[in-house]
Design a protein around this motif. Sequence first.
Motif, PDB file in Angstrom:
ATOM      1  N   ALA A 163       1.404  12.182  -7.005  1.00  0.00           N
ATOM      2  CA  ALA A 163      -0.293  11.599  -7.384  1.00  0.00           C
ATOM      3  C   ALA A 163       0.275  11.715  -9.549  1.00  0.00           C
ATOM      4  CB  ALA A 163      -1.204  12.510  -7.618  1.00  0.00           C
ATOM      5  N   THR A 164      -0.620  10.422 -10.259  1.00  0.00           N
ATOM      6  CA  THR A 164      -0.520  10.906 -11.158  1.00  0.00           C
ATOM      7  C   THR A 164      -1.099  11.887 -11.604  1.00  0.00           C
ATOM      8  OG1 THR A 164      -0.862   8.385 -11.220  1.00  0.00           O
ATOM      9  CG2 THR A 164      -1.313   9.172 -13.549  1.00  0.00           C
ATOM     10  N   GLY A 165      -0.624  12.399 -13.384  1.00  0.00           N
ATOM     11  CA  GLY A 165      -0.249  13.742 -13.498  1.00  0.00           C
ATOM     12  C   GLY A 165       0.544  15.153 -13.140  1.00  0.00           C
ATOM     13  N   GLU A 166       1.168  14.892 -11.589  1.00  0.00           N
ATOM     14  CA  GLU A 166       1.725  15.914 -10.672  1.00  0.00           C
ATOM     15  C   GLU A 166       3.621  15.684 -11.654  1.00  0.00           C
ATOM     16  OE1 GLU A 166       0.304  18.408  -9.425  1.00  0.00           O
ATOM     17  OE2 GLU A 166      -1.837  17.299  -9.846  1.00  0.00           O
ATOM     18  N   THR A 167       3.590  16.975 -12.448  1.00  0.00           N
ATOM     19  CA  THR A 167       5.338  17.035 -11.852  1.00  0.00           C
ATOM     20  C   THR A 167       6.250  17.465 -11.143  1.00  0.00           C
ATOM     21  OG1 THR A 167       5.053  19.336 -13.807  1.00  0.00           O
ATOM     22  CG2 THR A 167       4.773  17.436 -14.810  1.00  0.00           C
ATOM     23  N   GLU A 168       5.832  18.387 -10.312  1.00  0.00           N
ATOM     24  CA  GLU A 168       5.877  18.958  -9.080  1.00  0.00           C
ATOM     25  C   GLU A 168       5.561  19.138  -7.975  1.00  0.00           C
ATOM     26  OE1 GLU A 168       5.989  23.543  -9.185  1.00  0.00           O
ATOM     27  OE2 GLU A 168       6.486  22.811 -11.504  1.00  0.00           O
TER      28      GLU A 168
ATOM     29  N   GLU B  94      -0.361  19.119  -2.488  1.00  0.00           N
ATOM     30  CA  GLU B  94      -0.596  17.477  -2.875  1.00  0.00           C
ATOM     31  C   GLU B  94      -0.287  16.425  -1.689  1.00  0.00           C
ATOM     32  OE1 GLU B  94      -2.111  17.469  -5.396  1.00  0.00           O
ATOM     33  OE2 GLU B  94      -2.317  19.486  -6.353  1.00  0.00           O
ATOM     34  N   ARG B  95      -0.510  15.671  -2.141  1.00  0.00           N
ATOM     35  CA  ARG B  95      -0.076  14.015  -1.465  1.00  0.00           C
ATOM     36  C   ARG B  95       1.032  14.196  -2.171  1.00  0.00           C
ATOM     37  NH1 ARG B  95      -6.076  13.297  -1.469  1.00  0.00           N
ATOM     38  NH2 ARG B  95      -6.593  14.765   0.406  1.00  0.00           N
ATOM     39  N   CYS B  96       1.936  13.756  -1.124  1.00  0.00           N
ATOM     40  CA  CYS B  96       3.677  13.062  -1.937  1.00  0.00           C
ATOM     41  C   CYS B  96       3.115  10.913  -0.973  1.00  0.00           C
ATOM     42  CB  CYS B  96       4.526  13.159  -1.167  1.00  0.00           C
ATOM     43  SG  CYS B  96       4.853  14.871  -1.910  1.00  0.00           S
ATOM     44  N   TRP B  97       3.574  10.370  -2.374  1.00  0.00           N
ATOM     45  CA  TRP B  97       2.814   9.006  -1.751  1.00  0.00           C
ATOM     46  C   TRP B  97       4.540   8.398  -1.694  1.00  0.00           C
ATOM     47  CZ3 TRP B  97      -1.963   7.736  -1.090  1.00  0.00           C
ATOM     48  CH2 TRP B  97      -2.956   8.317  -1.948  1.00  0.00           C
ATOM     49  N   TYR B  98       4.830   7.544  -0.251  1.00  0.00           N
ATOM     50  CA  TYR B  98       5.715   6.773   0.273  1.00  0.00           C
ATOM     51  C   TYR B  98       5.063   5.304   0.001  1.00  0.00           C
ATOM     52  CZ  TYR B  98       7.644  11.017   1.726  1.00  0.00           C
ATOM     53  OH  TYR B  98       8.357  12.404   2.642  1.00  0.00           O
TER      54      TYR B  98
ATOM     55  N   LYS C 219      10.222   2.647   2.776  1.00  0.00           N
ATOM     56  CA  LYS C 219      10.729   4.202   2.997  1.00  0.00           C
ATOM     57  C   LYS C 219      10.204   5.314   3.659  1.00  0.00           C
ATOM     58  CE  LYS C 219      13.978   4.333  -1.103  1.00  0.00           C
ATOM     59  NZ  LYS C 219      15.016   4.657  -1.083  1.00  0.00           N
ATOM     60  N   PHE C 220       9.308   5.340   3.436  1.00  0.00           N
ATOM     61  CA  PHE C 220       8.003   5.863   4.734  1.00  0.00           C
ATOM     62  C   PHE C 220       8.840   5.483   6.520  1.00  0.00           C
ATOM     63  CE2 PHE C 220       5.268   6.710   7.764  1.00  0.00           C
ATOM     64  CZ  PHE C 220       4.325   8.104   7.327  1.00  0.00           C
TER      65      PHE C 220
ATOM     66  N   ALA D  74       0.835  -1.115  -0.335  1.00  0.00           N
ATOM     67  CA  ALA D  74       0.147   0.062  -0.382  1.00  0.00           C
ATOM     68  C   ALA D  74       0.605   1.718  -0.158  1.00  0.00           C
ATOM     69  CB  ALA D  74      -0.976  -0.265   1.213  1.00  0.00           C
ATOM     70  N   MET D  75       0.456   2.551  -0.506  1.00  0.00           N
ATOM     71  CA  MET D  75       1.312   3.246  -1.192  1.00  0.00           C
ATOM     72  C   MET D  75       0.687   4.265   0.742  1.00  0.00           C
ATOM     73  SD  MET D  75       3.260   3.547  -3.000  1.00  0.00           S
ATOM     74  CE  MET D  75       4.237   5.038  -3.845  1.00  0.00           C
ATOM     75  N   ILE D  76       1.607   5.027   0.854  1.00  0.00           N
ATOM     76  CA  ILE D  76       0.989   5.404   2.393  1.00  0.00           C
ATOM     77  C   ILE D  76       1.153   6.879   1.926  1.00  0.00           C
ATOM     78  CG2 ILE D  76       2.425   6.069   3.987  1.00  0.00           C
ATOM     79  CD1 ILE D  76       1.731   3.717   4.344  1.00  0.00           C
TER      80      ILE D  76
END
Length: 159
Positions: free
Chosen positions: A69-74, A79-83, A87-88, A49-51
């Motif tokens: 998230a999909t479509g985000e470049t920066e 926004e949400r960052c997914w770990y 790594k988390f 699962a992504m955190i």
Amino acid sequence: MNIKRGLFRLWLVLSVLFATTVFVFTYNSIKSEFDKSSLLAGIPANAEAMIPVSCYQARGALKVDFELATGETEKKPWERCWYRPKKFRVLFPEYQDIDDEQLVTKTYMEAKVPLYPAHPWQTLGGIALFAFGIPLGFLIVGGSLIWAFSGFAGQSKAS
């Protein structure tokens, strides 16, 4: 005798209309549950699962430690960052004392990301019970009333 047949036909028509109306108005809900279920079914059993974490609180480097998230470049603070969990746990040592299931539940709640299990058959069953149970209830009550009142009518004599 024709009154009973006419009332039964009226009940049948109204029941079909009621059930159709219920399913038309709940179609999107049913479809979304089945879509969610098919997405979950496509995930392998051993997948992680992504955190989610607010990018404002993100630690580490983009595309090395976390993904967007999909479509985000920066990375943007709102926004949400997914770990990935491994790594988390390295970057957020304050979560070391809880297991993976608690970690996912807690971080999803903190990030205000809904974590709903999909129950499409339960949703469909509840809607079907409502759509067919109400008319069935009317049939039972109406049939009982007709049976009771028909007992008050005089018996016709055969000549």
